[in-house]
Design an enzyme around this catalytic site. Structure first.
Site, PDB file in Angstrom:
ATOM      1  N   SER A  42       0.835  -1.200   0.000  1.00 32.03           N
ATOM      2  CA  SER A  42       0.000   0.000   0.000  1.00 32.03           C
ATOM      3  C   SER A  42       0.870   1.249   0.000  1.00 32.03           C
ATOM      4  CB  SER A  42      -0.925   0.003   1.226  1.00 32.03           C
ATOM      5  OG  SER A  42      -0.199   0.157   2.423  1.00 32.03           O
TER       6      SER A  42
ATOM      7  N   ASP B 172       8.726  -2.745  -5.244  1.00 36.03           N
ATOM      8  CA  ASP B 172       7.323  -2.351  -5.101  1.00 36.03           C
ATOM      9  C   ASP B 172       6.959  -1.206  -6.042  1.00 36.03           C
ATOM     10  OD1 ASP B 172       7.640  -4.149  -3.093  1.00 36.03           O
ATOM     11  OD2 ASP B 172       7.311  -2.734  -1.445  1.00 36.03           O
TER      12      ASP B 172
ATOM     13  N   GLU C  96      10.477   6.791  -0.010  1.00 35.65           N
ATOM     14  CA  GLU C  96      10.191   5.795   1.022  1.00 35.65           C
ATOM     15  C   GLU C  96      11.413   5.577   1.919  1.00 35.65           C
ATOM     16  OE1 GLU C  96       7.558   2.738   0.099  1.00 35.65           O
ATOM     17  OE2 GLU C  96       8.062   1.522   1.842  1.00 35.65           O
TER      18      GLU C  96
HETATM   19  P1  ADP Z   1       2.567  -2.164   2.970  1.00 36.30           P
HETATM   20  O1  ADP Z   1       3.258  -1.305   1.970  1.00 36.30           O
HETATM   21  O2  ADP Z   1       3.008  -3.577   2.918  1.00 36.30           O
HETATM   22  O3  ADP Z   1       1.093  -2.052   2.918  1.00 36.30           O
HETATM   23  P2  ADP Z   1       3.928  -0.387   4.729  1.00 36.30           P
HETATM   24  O4  ADP Z   1       4.158  -0.381   6.203  1.00 36.30           O
HETATM   25  O5  ADP Z   1       5.092  -0.323   3.840  1.00 36.30           O
HETATM   26  O6  ADP Z   1       3.006  -1.639   4.412  1.00 36.30           O
HETATM   27  O7  ADP Z   1       3.008   0.841   4.351  1.00 36.30           O
HETATM   28  C1  ADP Z   1       1.822   1.083   5.048  1.00 36.30           C
HETATM   29  C2  ADP Z   1       1.763   2.547   5.412  1.00 36.30           C
HETATM   30  O8  ADP Z   1       1.588   3.351   4.213  1.00 36.30           O
HETATM   31  C3  ADP Z   1       0.579   2.892   6.265  1.00 36.30           C
HETATM   32  O9  ADP Z   1       0.852   2.664   7.637  1.00 36.30           O
HETATM   33  C4  ADP Z   1       0.407   4.378   5.957  1.00 36.30           C
HETATM   34  O10 ADP Z   1       1.348   5.150   6.677  1.00 36.30           O
HETATM   35  C5  ADP Z   1       0.771   4.451   4.483  1.00 36.30           C
HETATM   36  N1  ADP Z   1      -0.439   4.330   3.649  1.00 36.30           N
HETATM   37  C6  ADP Z   1      -0.734   3.343   2.781  1.00 36.30           C
HETATM   38  N2  ADP Z   1      -1.953   3.554   2.195  1.00 36.30           N
HETATM   39  C7  ADP Z   1      -2.417   4.702   2.706  1.00 36.30           C
HETATM   40  C8  ADP Z   1      -3.631   5.459   2.525  1.00 36.30           C
HETATM   41  N3  ADP Z   1      -4.601   5.049   1.716  1.00 36.30           N
HETATM   42  N4  ADP Z   1      -3.759   6.616   3.236  1.00 36.30           N
HETATM   43  C9  ADP Z   1      -2.784   7.021   4.072  1.00 36.30           C
HETATM   44  N5  ADP Z   1      -1.646   6.350   4.285  1.00 36.30           N
HETATM   45  C10 ADP Z   1      -1.450   5.209   3.626  1.00 36.30           C
HETATM   46 MG    MG Z   2       5.354  -0.982   1.907  1.00 38.59          MG
END
Ligand code: ADP
Ligand code: MG
Length: 407
Positions: free
Chosen positions: A144, A192, A180
């Site tokens: 995400s 990613d 990042e």
């Molecule tokens: P992954 O990338 O595997 O989902 P990560 O820890 O790398 O996990 O990234 C997740 C983080 O990215 C969330 O905790 C948030 O800070 C940010 N994030 C992702 N999607 C959103 C969103 N839709 N709105 C706000 N922040 C987001």
């Molecule tokens: Mg991530």
């Protein structure tokens, strides 16, 4: 038996239209446009993107959307429908290592990183208003974070009139990785962002992280009667970040001892000699296993890509299985929930199954006959319930389009 919760992708056009309306409510004007970028799942090639290796990710149909309108006063204002914090306001002049903190880093870090990498234009210095709506589950190993960065990057890239061909997208991807790594402070490799920006519908990418080149690899799962089931174990182990750093340190130290720039440079034919050399070190036993994982995993990616290119998707299962076993035993990044998912999927006839992403929780994938998806998902859910584990979530991965404009 427990129910199985499937996490479906939203309708893109509808989600974009709704977000544009919500932008108007939040900021009082229409956005310049709405862009979105996908999460990803990696078919094979794990924990090798920071040592020059190969990986084979595909974009998920699950996307993160951003409605955006440029400003001229150097301020970024951003709100996310997934975050309770309301509008976060960040002057671009204050963006840098570790700043801003929290989720806004993944947004404000992007124009900062693009400037760091030499891109120019008012859209990068003038700031913007943005509204985010994410449909990639957080922290599930489906990226995400990259989906969010890449949605912002493709918006800004278009506004500064960057060509959005594969070369332009490679430039955006490396800026997103910089954002990042430096602004959000997550020390991850480049897979990613490359997947989120450079994938096409109907295929995976063979990403060479040594020279950043990408080869499109068609992946017609439906045509082969197959499905790729993703199991979000919803397990999150607190030591994941620290262990990730340790693995990176291990492979960097091993490469240094072997006198190579990265482990990609270790010829598989010379693996035994390399392992023997490392075995003489005080911490040699661990280094041997880390290097064995990286070098054999890169070979498995090569063979998987060859099979897919030959239209033999149904034959990649044993490579996925071997990847998991190597990640579990040699690289030590799996966990009970991932191992259980893989075991159950294999027992229920999956052609192959493995953890995907960084490990210590997150998601696993199973390649299986399309008609077995529900049955395997139910069996995994039952096994989790029997062991008192949190209910997992499921999705099916159809290779989807990379970051693009929606409105
Ligand atoms: P992954 O990338 O595997 O989902 P990560 O820890 O790398 O996990 O990234 C997740 C983080 O990215 C969330 O905790 C948030 O800070 C940010 N994030 C992702 N999607 C959103 C969103 N839709 N709105 C706000 N922040 C987001
Ligand atoms: Mg991530």
């Amino acid at each position: 038996t427990p129910g199985t919760e499937f996490f479906h992708a939203t309708d893109r056009a509808q989600t974009a239209r709704t977000l544009a309306q919500e932008f108007r409510t939040a900021y009082g004007t229409d956005p310049e446009g709405v862009w979105s970028a996908p999460g990803r799942v990696n078919l094979i090639g794990e924990h090798v993107d920071y040592t020059g290796g190969l990986c084979l990710p595909l974009a998920l149909p699950h996307r993160t959307f951003v409605a955006l309108r440029p400003r001229t006063d150097g301020v970024v204002r951003v709100r996310s429908l997934q975050e309770p914090s309301g509008v976060v306001e960040v002057p671009l002049a204050e963006v840098g290592a570790g700043s801003p903190q929290g989720w806004a880093a993944y947004v404000a870090g992007v124009p900062w990183a693009l400037q760091q990498n030499g891109f120019e234009g008012l859209a990068l210095t003038g700031g913007f208003d943005a509204l985010v709506d994410g449909h990639v589950p957080y922290g599930s190993g489906l990226s995400s974070s990259a989906a969010l960065e890449c949605a912002v990057a493709v918006a800004l890239g278009e506004l500064v009139e960057l060509p959005l061909d594969d070369t332009g997208r490679a430039g955006l991807a490396s800026a997103c990785q910089l954002a990042e790594n430096v602004v959000a402070g997550a020390n991850t490799g480049g897979m990613d962002q490359a997947a989120s920006l450079r994938c096409h519908e109907g295929g995976a990418i063979l990403l060479d992280t040594d020279d950043d080149s990408v080869t499109q690899v068609a992946l017609d799962l439906a045509g082969a009667g197959l499905a790729l089931l993703v199991v979000d174990t919803r397990a999150e182990h607190s030591h994941a970040g620290g262990e990730y750093g340790k693995r990176r340190a291990d492979v960097e130290r091993a490469a240094e001892l072997l006198g190579v720039a990265n482990l990609r440079a270790v010829d598989p034919a010379g693996l035994d000699a390399a392992l023997e050399r490392l075995g003489t070190e005080a911490d040699g036993e661990v280094l041997v296993r880390r290097v064995r994982h990286a070098v054999t995993e890169i070979e498995r990616v090569r063979r998987t890509a060859e099979l897919l290119q030959a239209g033999r998707a149904g034959e990649v299962g044993p490579l996925l299985d071997a990847s998991h076993d190597s990640l579990r035993d040699d690289y030590e990044v799996s966990c009970r929930e991932l191992d259980l998912t893989v075991e159950v999927a294999r027992a229920r006839g999956a052609l192959g199954a493995r953890m995907t992403g960084g490990g210590f929780g997150g998601s696993a994938i199973a390649l299986l006959a399309a008609e077995r998806v529900e049955e395997v998902a139910a069996a995994v859910a039952t096994a989790f319930a029997e062991q008192g584990l949190r209910a997992p979530r499921f999705l099916t991965a159809l290779p989807s389009e990379g970051a693009a404009r929606d409105l």
